[in-house]
Structures are given as C-alpha cells and as structure tokens.
Design an enzyme around this catalytic site. Sequence first.
Site, PDB file in Angstrom:
ATOM      1  CD  GLU A 102      -1.746  -2.109   2.108  1.00 26.13           C
ATOM      2  OE1 GLU A 102      -0.810  -2.032   2.938  1.00 26.13           O
ATOM      3  OE2 GLU A 102      -2.428  -3.138   1.946  1.00 26.13           O
ATOM      4  CE1 TYR A 122       7.492   0.426  -3.622  1.00 26.81           C
ATOM      5  CE2 TYR A 122       5.724   1.987  -3.229  1.00 26.81           C
ATOM      6  CZ  TYR A 122       6.796   1.256  -2.769  1.00 26.81           C
ATOM      7  OH  TYR A 122       7.163   1.340  -1.447  1.00 26.81           O
TER       8      TYR A 122
END
Length: 165
Positions: A122, A134
């Site tokens: 998350e 990411y």
Amino acid sequence: MLCPPGPQTVPRMPIQWTVEPLRSRDEIDAVLAIEEASFTSPWTREMYLAEYDNKGVSNFYLARTPLGEVAGFCSFWRVLDELHINNLAVAPEHRRAHAATALLGKVLEDGAKMGATRATLEVRHSNQPAQRLYERFGFTVAGIRRAYYTNPVEDALILWKEGLP
Ligand SMILES: CC(C)(COP(=O)(O)OP(=O)(O)OC[C@H]1O[C@@H](n2cnc3c(N)ncnc32)[C@H](O)[C@@H]1OP(=O)(O)O)[C@@H](O)C(=O)NCCC(=O)NCCS
C-alpha cells in the site's frame, strides 16, 4: 505500510549498494532510525522486534553503502505465493541514489526464490516518489483503501505486481 511523500530531492549518481538480510537483532536500531526519519507514524521498536521474531514469515533486508553504513531497509512477508511489502524506506541523506531500487530488486528476486509469484503493498495517495519507484518495477493500482492512513488521514492505493521476479 505507512507511506508519506519522500523529500523532493534531485537524482544523484547511483552507488554500489549491498543488499542482504538483517544479520542480527542489534541492527534493528539502524532500521528504527530510518523509520523515524521517514514516517509520520513510525513503527515502534517493539513492533519491529515482534516482526524480527516472526521467523519463517517476516523478512528484513538492508541496503548498505560500500563502507557498511545502513542506508535503507525493506520488511516483507512471504505468505504462500504472495509477497507483502510492509515497509520500505531510505535515510533522507541517501535518497535518489537508487538504494530503494537495489532493495526492491533484491527483495522481488529473493521473494521469487522463496516461492512468491506476485507482490503487493500500500502507498499513500500523495506519495509520488514511491509510486514512481513502484511503477518502474511494474506494480499497478488494483484498488483503494479509504482513509487507511492517519497523521494525516489519507487513502491508500493498493498495488500489485504479477509474475515475479
Ligand atoms: C520512496 C523512497 C523509498 C525512494 O528511495 P530512493 O532510494 O530515493 O529511490 P531511488 O533512488 O531508488 O529512486 C528510483 C526512482 O523512483 C523515482 N523517485 C524516487 N524518489 C523520487 C523523488 N523524490 N521525486 C521524484 N521521483 C522519485 C524516480 O523515478 C527514481 O529514479 P531516478 O532517480 O533514476 O529518476 C524514499 O523517498 C523514502 O524512503 N521515502 C520515505 C518513506 C516512503 O515513502 N517509503 C515508501 C513507502 S510506500
């Protein structure tokens, strides 16, 4: 995972990071110092020690400079075929030199060797630096957890990467 925005620093020359699992409980202090410098609601020593003792599930990897200084860490769980990345942070003075890139690359590679085929984490909705990192590794947004974070309250993006490494 608690994910505030990183500092807006400029890219620096990447250095030769060494990434390896935490060697002993004593190194939790170095992890805590980076945690406290990186997050608005940092995990406590007790939380990290409990993680460290959760053998077989919980893993800690450190990124070190060529002089051996701990510059960053990643903690994650391997649960069946999934890798759950719980925390990833780099000390402010070492950011933008690809320490997180080295850490995440090694975590995904070793996670695959442990049997994971997909990875999740998350990230705060506003945390652009982490989201760019990411994205580079092929994570994509799979959902939103409303008001997941506190201090300040903010939504979390749920990211997944399929097909490790
Ligand atoms: C997010 C974080 C881990 C990145 O660590 P880092 O070692 O600086 O990251 P890297 O140098 O490997 O960056 C890889 C890429 O991510 C992106 N990126 C990283 N930091 C960035 C920033 N401040 N601004 C814009 N892009 C950024 C860039 O695309 C970068 O590649 P480039 O430098 O070649 O342009 C670090 O900023 C941090 O610890 N932040 C606070 C804690 C946190 O938010 N953790 C993530 C929780 S989800």
